[in-house]
Design an enzyme around this catalytic site. Structure first.
Site, short mmCIF file in Angstrom:
data_model
loop_
_atom_site.label_atom_id
_atom_site.label_comp_id
_atom_site.label_asym_id
_atom_site.label_seq_id
_atom_site.Cartn_x
_atom_site.Cartn_y
_atom_site.Cartn_z
N CYS A 140 0.83 -1.22 0.00
CA CYS A 140 0.00 0.00 0.00
C CYS A 140 0.86 1.26 0.00
O CYS A 140 0.62 2.18 -0.78
CB CYS A 140 -0.94 0.00 1.20
SG CYS A 140 -0.11 -0.21 2.80
N HIS B 170 -2.57 5.15 6.69
CA HIS B 170 -1.22 5.68 6.87
C HIS B 170 -1.20 7.15 6.44
O HIS B 170 -2.00 7.57 5.61
CB HIS B 170 -0.22 4.95 5.96
CG HIS B 170 -0.12 3.47 6.20
ND1 HIS B 170 0.40 2.93 7.35
CD2 HIS B 170 -0.44 2.42 5.42
CE1 HIS B 170 0.39 1.60 7.26
NE2 HIS B 170 -0.12 1.27 6.10
#
Lengths: 338, 338
Positions: B141, B221
């Site tokens: 990711c 994140h």
């Protein structure tokens, strides 16, 4: 005769500064100022610190709480050689005229604007500039941590540019009303954060860009630091340089200290008052050099790293010691250095 | 005839990839592989996806749970034109010999080592390199998010050096056993984090240093990005460039989106399946240029940003579409872009 020091504001910073001042052989703590009779006011009395009411209308409240007052803050300011203002951000500015009216030089904390004062102060960065100034601001915890780090790097290697991401705790442990919970907030979302310009109040010519975020943690701030240097030392040389400084703690590899929780545990195990960590905590393993780019992580204890700086600023303003003498005396009496 | 796609592993990534494959007019989802009959196995049956047991010894467990199996994963792999391995990190490596035994090309996820495969893949970065490869890894990711950002910057301005601090979520929302709580952990404490070298599997010549931390958050994140560019555009030009990309979402100023919580709310309000956010979310206000230094913050949804990349990688490996065609088709069917 020792320096007569008043501390106005006896909260997170004030109570710590008062204790540190009380330890200094060349200073006398003549009293602390409080706006209201809470548990911290009781603590001042327990510690034997004369207690002064900041607001005359509230004198009755102290009486009702059974807390004996020594007088008003105005009287305390008049009697002092210097006052350390440790009131919440913005209140220091409100208090400035009081200190001026009594010709008492004053220290303010980093929450006040830089343009309130004559000089912004960091002991390692610009001690001598404060001498003789009437209004001096001890820069914030984060700016203090950055100044201590950047001063030796600048002197030893030259700083081409510093770029720092500050991963900030959301609030102090006792600030129960603050956030965020379960989030990572760009804060401020516009760049730069105030920290870079604030470092420039200490080092006007240093190129620095800073970015800030807030996360759900309360114990310490953590800085992700990049400094492009003008020369290219190896990582061990940088570690040695930082280890030689007196207010940096190079967390040894293999110490099992992975974050702020372990750092606070370490401080408590060593009997630190309030588990305070006055030093920049730099992870030794993180110190890396890629070409001319230095990288490292450091943790900063927001509640206490400015305390020795306040003590030093007192001597700096009154010209009673030079930087080296003052820092050594403060470090010795407070037992700074792990 | 449409591409016969098998998805081995039906957890966080696998169930999302299966749904995305099922939307593609040029693909047929022939089944999904599971090791055990949990709520996700039930979901596969509810969705009408043929269910295959990964471990022969456990076939009885599926029978006992009342879940009808279509066969074993080995049979599924034999029948497939390509298999997407979405098993937990490290299990993909264990499965490689199975895929080789059946001459079935395979996609792996970013948790596998780069040297397990012939090519690491990002649709915007290096689509064509995957064509004809037997083993391809869709990067993680974070690396996907960095690749999408760096590709246009490199093409348009040239990248002298990228320096990124990744403030990582501790675990996904359902990973209840992970930390940290109330801490900010340098992680890894030694530099660089794996993300920089991982970006180099897509862009071998790009200079990048990355630092990672973990914090008590689960939603997304957040990257604090610095890119020193070879030319010096203004911030508006950079915003325009990033806005033109199809898998970046430039969060408008004044949208009231301050972090990952608000981003997820935004995604849910717009009916996104599982509140997924496939795009890099870049705060428009954070895009800043200081000299040749670009700065910005972006949030990355760890559970879903690689899903469209997996779909594109299927076409890339089999050579059934070029990058532009595939990305457009994937975006259109998944309704990517806010």
């Amino acid at each position: 005769m020792s320096i007569q020091v008043a501390v106005n504001g006896y909260g997170t910073i004030g109570k710590r500064v008062a204790d540190a001042v009380a330890l200094q052989p060349d200073m006398e703590l003549i009293g602390v100022g409080k706006t209201r009779p809470n548990h911290e006011a009781e603590l001042a009395i327990e510690n034997g610190y004369p207690l002064y009411a900041a607001i005359e209308d509230r004198i009755d409240l102290f009486d009702e709480a059974g807390l004996e007052l020594a007088g008003t803050v105005e009287e305390m300011v008049e009697a002092a050689d210097i006052v350390v203002d440790a009131c919440p951000s913005g209140i220091g500015a409100d208090n400035k005229s009081l200190y001026e009216a009594h010709d008492t030089p004053a220290l303010y904390q980093g929450g006040e604007d830089a343009d309130l004062v004559d000089v912004s102060f960091n002991a390692r960065g610009n001690f001598d500039e404060a001498t003789g100034a009437d209004h001096v601001r001890v820069v914030s915890c984060n700016t203090t941590g950055l100044s201590r780090l950047l001063a030796p790097l600048q002197e030893e290697y030259g700083v081409e540019k510093a770029r720092v991401t500050l991963v900030r705790r959301g609030g102090d442990p006792a600030q129960t009303g603050r956030g965020p919970i379960n989030d990572i907030l760009p804060n401020p979302v516009s760049l730069p954060s105030h920290h870079g310009p604030d470092v420039n109040t200490i080092f006007p010519d240093l190129a620095i860009d800073t970015l800030g975020l807030k996360v759900p943690a309360t114990l310490m701030h953590t800085h992700s630091v990049n400094v492009t240097l003008e020369s290219t030392p190896d990582a061990d040389a940088v570690r040695e340089l930082l280890d030689e400084q007196t207010r940096t703690f190079l967390i040894p590899e293999g110490a099992g200290i992975d974050g702020a929780g372990a750092l606070k545990e370490f401080a408590m195990d060593r009997g630190r008052p309030r588990a305070d960590i006055w030093e920049n905590c730099i992870w030794s393993e993180s110190v890396s050099v890629e070409g001319s780019d230095l990288y490292l992580f450091q943790a900063i204890h927001q509640e206490s790293d400015v305390v020795p700086e306040n003590v030093d600023a007192i001597r700096a303003v009154l010209g009673t010691a030079d930087a080296a003498e003052s820092i050594e005396r403060t470090n010795g009496t407070m037992e700074i250095g792990f």
